[in-house]
Structure formats: C-alpha cells, structure tokens
Design a protein around this motif. Structure first.
Motif, PDB file in Angstrom:
ATOM      1  N   LYS A 118       0.830  -1.210   0.000  1.00  0.00           N
ATOM      2  CA  LYS A 118       0.000   0.000   0.000  1.00  0.00           C
ATOM      3  C   LYS A 118       0.861   1.256   0.000  1.00  0.00           C
ATOM      4  N   SER A 238      -8.245  -3.388 -10.392  1.00  0.00           N
ATOM      5  CA  SER A 238      -9.433  -2.962  -9.662  1.00  0.00           C
ATOM      6  C   SER A 238      -9.205  -1.530  -9.196  1.00  0.00           C
ATOM      7  N   ASN A 240      -8.880  -0.318  -6.277  1.00  0.00           N
ATOM      8  CA  ASN A 240      -7.878  -0.277  -5.215  1.00  0.00           C
ATOM      9  C   ASN A 240      -6.523  -0.841  -5.659  1.00  0.00           C
ATOM     10  N   ASP A 241      -6.502  -1.461  -6.841  1.00  0.00           N
ATOM     11  CA  ASP A 241      -5.267  -2.076  -7.333  1.00  0.00           C
ATOM     12  C   ASP A 241      -5.205  -1.882  -8.849  1.00  0.00           C
ATOM     13  N   TYR A 246      -1.011  -5.724  -6.648  1.00  0.00           N
ATOM     14  CA  TYR A 246      -1.287  -5.954  -5.231  1.00  0.00           C
ATOM     15  C   TYR A 246      -1.743  -7.394  -4.980  1.00  0.00           C
TER      16      TYR A 246
END
Length: 367
Positions: A118, A238, A240-241, A246
């Motif tokens: 992250k 995605s 978030n990725d 990730y």
C-alpha cells in the motif's frame, strides 16, 4: 455452559485452532521424548532421572516441552457485533516449528506485505517484482544450521553483483526447509520477491541461464543448481489495485510461508513402531537444533526502510496475538474464553462475567 470453539475468518473460513493445537501438543510430547531418549542413550534409568533430575533442574528439550505444551492453552476473544471473534489475549511459545506459532507468523507476514504494498503504491515507487527460487543440494541434518547461514549469505552476495545492484529496489527473502524421507536429507532453499526498477526490464534483463550461473558463483557451487526465476504476473486491475500487482504479490506470498510446514515431520504416524519413532525424534531434533538462532525471513532495500518507518513488529519473534489481520473497529458485545482440554482434544468456551476480568481497558473503538 461450555461449547466447542467456533472461529472463522472474515471470509468464512475455519481457522482450525483445534488441528493446529493438536499438532503443537504432539510436538511438545516429541520434545519430552527427545529429552528422555538422550538421557537413556547416556545410560540413565527412569529411577535415576526421577531421583536426580526434578523438574526445576531439567533444561534443554524439557524446557521446549514445557513451553510448547502451554502454547495457546487459553485464548481470550472479543466477540464483535457481526458475530466474528477477534483474538485479544493468548500466550504462544514462539517455537520455530510449532504449528500454532507458524500459523500466526504466516498471518502476520501476509498483513505486513500488504501494508508495504500500500505504501509502495501510495508513494508511486516504480518497479515490478520477480519471484525467484534458489536451491542447493540436499544436506544431512547436522548441516542444517551451517547451510541456512550459507544460503542467506549467498543471496545477499548475489544481490550485490553489479549486474543487479543498480536495478534492485528491495527484496523479501524467506528460507524454506523440506525433508526427503528416502535419503534422510534436508532441502534448504530460498524463495524471494525481488523488486526491480523498470530499467532492468528495458536494459538490464538477465535470462534464467545467467541467473543460474550467478547463483552458483555466489554460493560457490561446483554443480549447476536448480533455480526458477519469473516476473510476477499482474492480476485483474481494480479501483484499489489499478496495476493488478497488489493481488498478484499477495498470492505469491502465500507460497513461501506455509503455516503447517513442519506438521507432517513432527506428528506421529498411525501405529508408529519404535524404529519409526526414533527416526521421527531424530528428525525433530535435527530441525530444532538447526533452526536455533536463525532468521528465516528478511527484508532489504526500500522494503526494509519502509518497515522501519512504519514500525512494523518482528514477524518471527514478535507479538503473535495482534497479527494485524481483521483490524475492524466494531462494537464488542461479549468476551469469550476458550480453554484447551487435553483429554477431549478440543477448545471449549465460556462467556459468563468475563469482561471486567479480562478486558479492563477495552472500549468499543478498539480494533
């Protein structure tokens, strides 16, 4: 009222406390048997052991037995509003081959790698990882300790070669041991994630044949070792990725850190003969002695710096209660204490009037 412990992860998977505690218990009993076996081989009798070696004077494997025997005997959980349990308090032996402790280390490892990823993404530190395995020939049990030291030093030397040094951003290295029953030897090898700058893939790319040659040089081998080097393949992007990296790295990280890696080596087989038991105890002693004071997980480069900046706890020797998994902040509705019943070989829970006694400082915001 007592009930069998039921604990599932956020995704609904059973956490298998019972199975891992049984494996831990069998390891403890093996440590006790190793202690007795060594004394028998020195000529001691049971009467002499009882007369001259009361508990307070027993050392070595007897201490390993006592610590592992108590590992995870009492587990205190908080029950959250959604019905999930979160471990709040427990005592773990931190033995290197204890199934309970290695499971907790595996959880902690995955969480810390997730945290590092992250930060890498948030700071836009550019690079892409390689997943690699480096091996040596199998060795006898008395060479485990020296071989772990050798393979670790060899990997450090490999990363310092000029062909890699300018491209390596950071590494995550784990040492794995597997046992070959047919040859009674140990296979000690390295799994690692090596973050390379994008320049490596453009102007510095090294093929597998050259990786092998350089590994043989670093490890001072007079034979061609088996290695495997591949670029980590991205998964479906995605929000978030966005790069798909990730999820790909987290999936790769499940491979080198196996929570039940040593269970088959330490558990007795059905209808075990005295000869089989003696071989098992020898194997356990070789493994336990070989792992003493050895570090099996290490970080380097930017990943090591980020771990220090984030003040992440030591994975191998640190806290095994708070692994960082499921750090949801939710209302606590109850406290559940699970106690191990050695005769019934299971955890049984009770909840009556335990909140003030076990959690004097708990409040609903605590995760």
């Amino acid at each position: 009222m007592s009930n069998i412990l039921q604990d599932k992860s956020k995704s609904g998977k059973d956490r298998h406390w019972r199975e891992r505690k049984i494996a831990s218990q069998q390891l403890a009993e093996a440590y006790r048997d190793v202690w007795y076996r060594d004394l028998y081989q020195q000529g001691w009798t049971d009467d002499e052991i009882d007369q001259f070696l009361p508990d307070e004077y027993r050392q070595g494997y007897w201490n390993y037995y006592r610590k592992t025997d108590k590992c995870g005997n009492i587990l205190t959980f908080v029950k959250l509003a959604d019905g999930r349990l979160k471990l709040y308090q427990a005592w773990f032996c931190k033995d290197r081959i204890c199934a309970l402790c290695n499971w907790r280390r595996a959880l902690k490892f995955a969480v810390q790698v997730s945290q590092l990823l992250k930060v890498l993404q948030a700071r836009k530190i550019e690079g892409w990882p390689i997943f690699a395995t480096f091996t040596l020939r199998n060795v006898s049990g008395n060479l485990i300790s020296d071989t772990i030291s050798h393979v670790s030093r060899s990997f450090t030397k490999l990363m310092q070669y000029k062909v890699f040094k300018g491209f390596v951003i950071g590494t995550i290295r784990t040492v794995e041991l597997t046992y070959n029953a047919e040859t009674d030897t140990w296979h000690i090898h390295i799994h690692c994630l090596i973050w390379m700058s994008y320049a490596y893939y453009k102007i510095g790319y090294v093929d597998q044949k050259e990786w092998r040659r350089l590994w043989a040089k670093a490890a001072k081998l007079d034979y061609d070792p088996w290695i495997h080097v591949q670029t980590v393949k991205a998964r479906k992007p995605s929000p978030n990725d966005p790069t798909g990296l990730y999820k790909a790295v987290l999936e790769v990280c499940k491979y080198p850190i196996k929570p039940d890696a040593y269970t088959k080596l330490t558990d007795p087989s059905a209808n075990e003969t005295p000869e089989e038991k003696d071989k098992r105890l020898k194997r356990i002693k070789e493994l336990r002695d070989g792992l003493r004071n050895k570090r099996l997980i290490s970080f380097s480069g930017v990943l090591r710096k980020l771990r220090a900046e984030l003040q992440l706890d030591d994975i191998e020797d640190g806290d095994l209660v708070q692994t960082g998994e499921d750090e949801d902040k939710d209302e606590v509705v109850n406290v559940i204490v699970a106690e191990w019943d050695k005769e019934r070989r299971n955890y049984y829970t009770h909840t009556e009037q335990m909140k003030k006694e076990y959690l004097p400082d708990w409040h609903v915001e605590r995760g």
